[in-house]
Motif scaffolding. Structure first.
Motif, PDB file in Angstrom:
ATOM      1  N   GLY A 259       4.154   5.670  -7.936  1.00 42.03           N
ATOM      2  CA  GLY A 259       3.676   4.215  -8.287  1.00 42.03           C
ATOM      3  C   GLY A 259       2.553   3.874  -7.478  1.00 42.03           C
ATOM      4  N   THR A 260       1.899   2.705  -7.745  1.00 43.04           N
ATOM      5  CA  THR A 260       0.850   2.192  -7.075  1.00 43.04           C
ATOM      6  C   THR A 260       1.225   1.013  -6.306  1.00 43.04           C
ATOM      7  OG1 THR A 260      -0.136   1.408  -9.130  1.00 43.04           O
ATOM      8  CG2 THR A 260      -0.953   3.284  -8.137  1.00 43.04           C
ATOM      9  N   ALA A 261       0.575   0.519  -5.301  1.00 39.81           N
ATOM     10  CA  ALA A 261       1.005  -0.730  -4.415  1.00 39.81           C
ATOM     11  C   ALA A 261       0.660  -1.897  -5.534  1.00 39.81           C
ATOM     12  CB  ALA A 261       0.295  -0.916  -3.383  1.00 39.81           C
ATOM     13  N   PRO A 262       1.496  -2.750  -5.455  1.00 37.38           N
ATOM     14  CA  PRO A 262       1.170  -3.905  -6.490  1.00 37.38           C
ATOM     15  C   PRO A 262      -0.075  -4.814  -5.989  1.00 37.38           C
ATOM     16  CG  PRO A 262       2.903  -4.524  -5.093  1.00 37.38           C
ATOM     17  CD  PRO A 262       2.700  -2.967  -4.848  1.00 37.38           C
ATOM     18  N   ALA A 263      -1.085  -5.069  -7.182  1.00 42.04           N
ATOM     19  CA  ALA A 263      -2.178  -5.672  -6.805  1.00 42.04           C
ATOM     20  C   ALA A 263      -1.943  -7.047  -6.201  1.00 42.04           C
ATOM     21  CB  ALA A 263      -3.055  -5.775  -7.904  1.00 42.04           C
TER      22      ALA A 263
END
Lengths: 331, 239
Positions: B235-239
């Motif tokens: 996953g990607t870090a939340p913006a």
């Protein structure tokens, strides 16, 4: 197997020798009634030790060891009938024992293969059923003569009364059971069985040949129990299905082990001594109360001392040592 | 040199393909980690390698032998040991006795069992606890006992199933140190782990599974910067 057990100490050897001397001397000083009690303690103590060869190490609790007790007795009885009257009694007994062992060996292997796949209570119930079935079969089919039974010839040895003679035979039987238990516990087999008792899947994963070990323990336990059945029947002088295929024998072996301490060598014998003395001497005149007291003792042991008297003493000793260590550290 | 070769392995449970056509190799004296989201098939793969499950199709070759579908105890004898996530010690035995059982019944043979035991206990940092009852150990110590027991069987390949699950940072660090020491002692490790920090720290190679298929295979740095892996798992870090 090295590294698992402390060597037997000289104190333990000394105590064992002392007990043995006492046991050998007893028949020459005790009354016949006392001797009959001692006989029972030796025989059923030995059987309880034999039961522990399987149940004590692996926690495979057989609720049907009377099956092997009866099977052995019937094998010896049926063989005795085939032998002519010219065969002396002692030889009959020996041949009967050998035949009983052979028959039980074969039967135990045949039963173990399916039954040892079951665990816990399912194994217990299967064994219970096996014993009941054997009892019924022996009564139902005339060839086995379970309902009529057999009369067994009286074994005589000059200089010994019958009660003394069987006392000594039972003593030898108990010693064989103890010897096998001690040797097994200290062997690779015993260590493997103990691991099976604690966690069978893990034991298998670590390379313990679980199926083969369980089978071995089961068969040895069964064959010893059969020997007990033959000796018992000869001591009575007769046998029927109702004297040997007795559910109370199966259950008492477990009871004695639980009272004394399952998986220990002294526990089952101590348990047998306590329960036999309790029910036959203390309650000798109150026959109706036997089962009630037995039940009460069982409930009390399971709730208060699930590891039996030996376990209770060990726990107390360990706790005392730990507190001494803590006090030592505090000061 | 290759220790373990898995060739187009598939496992079908009724309608579910838990593992689909997975091919991978494990090199000697390396730590290879298998990561992936829950249900990716990591445990199924482990269970097939250790013999608890039979593959539907495909082949597993270990140390030059075909071990596909072999019984667990035989695979154990060939030199594959497994350390479980839920460690199952023999609770009434001491730490030392637990390891000694593995050493005596494993490939070490009874003669060298004592020495093997001492070494395994040392590698896993359990020497001070050797006389403790296994039932009284904390979870971090239990995990290391599990590893000690596994390597006491003198395996060629160690399958370690989430050894870091539920451990705090300090315990995790100690455990990854132990894993490296085990590899350096000459045992190849196949690791299933969710703790990405730990995986990064110890792995020589990382394989990512998703929904039963292999989606990435390479060094930790390469694999964890792969977009497919980020999408499927990290996953990607939340913006």
């Amino acid at each position: 197997m090295r590294g698992f057990h402390k060597p037997i100490s000289s104190r333990q050897w000394g105590l064992s020798a002392l007990l043995l001397v006492g046991a050998v001397a007893l028949p020459f000083v005790a009354s016949p009634f006392e001797l009959r009690l001692a006989q029972q303690i030796l025989l059923f103590g030995g059987l309880a030790v034999a039961w522990n060869l399987l149940g004590g190490f692996t926690t495979y609790w057989s609720f049907g060891h009377a099956a092997f007790f009866g099977l052995g007795a019937f094998a010896a009885g049926l063989l005795g009938q085939q032998l002519g009257p010219e065969v002396p009694v002692a030889l009959r007994l020996v041949l009967g024992l050998l035949f009983a062992m052979a028959v039980t060996l074969a039967a135990a292997v045949a039963v173990a293969l399916p039954v040892l796949r079951l665990r816990g209570i399912y194994f217990a119930i299967a064994m219970l059923a096996f014993a009941q079935i054997l009892g019924e079969v022996s009564k139902t089919f005339d060839v086995f003569q379970g309902a009529i039974g057999f009369t067994l010839p009286i074994l005589k040895v000059p200089g010994l009364a019958k009660v003394q003679l069987f006392y000594f035979l039972f003593l030898v039987f108990l010693m064989v059971c103890i010897g096998l238990f001690v040797v097994m516990r200290r062997s690779r087999l015993g260590v493997g069985l103990t691991c099976i008792g604690q966690d069978e899947d893990t034991a298998a994963m670590l390379g313990v040949p679980t199926e083969r070990y369980k089978l071995t323990a089961f068969v040895i336990s069964a064959v010893l129990t059969a020997v007990g059945g033959v000796l018992y029947s000869y001591s009575l002088g007769f046998m029927t299905a109702d004297t040997v295929f007795r559910i109370d024998i199966s259950l008492n072996l477990i009871l004695y082990s639980m009272v004394g301490g399952i998986g220990t060598v002294a526990g089952p014998i101590i348990g047998a001594a306590i329960m036999i003395l309790l029910t036959q001497v203390v309650l000798g005149d109150l026959l109706d109360l036997h089962m009630l007291v037995t039940g009460a003792v069982l409930v009390a042991m399971v709730t208060l001392a699930p590891k039996g008297l030996i376990g209770l003493v060990r726990d107390m000793r360990r706790r005392r040592e730990e507190t001494t260590v803590e006090e030592g550290a505090a000061s | 040199m290759t220790v373990l070769t898995i060739e187009s392995l598939t496992k079908q449970f009724r309608g579910l393909r838990a593992i689909e056509d997975v091919t991978l190799t494990v090199e000697r004296d390396s730590i290879t980690s298998i990561v992936g989201p829950n249900g990716a098939g990591k445990s199924t793969l482990f269970n097939m390698v250790s013999g608890y499950l039979k593959p539907t199709s495909g082949r597993i070759e270990f140390d030059g032998h075909d071990i596909t579908g072999m019984a667990p105890y035989r695979i154990c004898r060939q030199g594959v040991a497994r350390a479980f996530q839920i460690s199952k010690p023999f609770p009434e035995l001491s730490v030392q006795e637990n390891v000694l059982v593995a050493a005596s019944f494993g490939r070490a043979g009874e003669r060298d069992a004592k020495a093997t035991t001492t070494r395994a206990i040392d590698i896993c940092h359990l020497t001070p606890l050797r006389d403790r009852r296994a039932g009284s150990l904390s979870i971090g110590n239990l995990r290391r006992l599990e590893l000690a027991r596994a390597i006491a069987a003198r395996p060629i390949l160690l399958l370690a199933d989430e050894p870091c699950a539920g451990l705090n940072d300090a315990e995790t660090r100690e455990l990854t140190n132990v894993l490296s020491k085990i590899r350096d002692s000459g045992v190849t490790i196949l690791l299933v782990e969710h703790d990405i920090k730990a995986v990064r720290r110890v792995s020589d190679r990382v394989v990512v599974l998703e929904a039963g298929r292999k989606i990435a295979d390479g060094s930790a740095t390469d694999v964890f910067s792969d977009q497919a892996v980020i999408d499927a798992y990290l996953g990607t870090a939340p913006a």
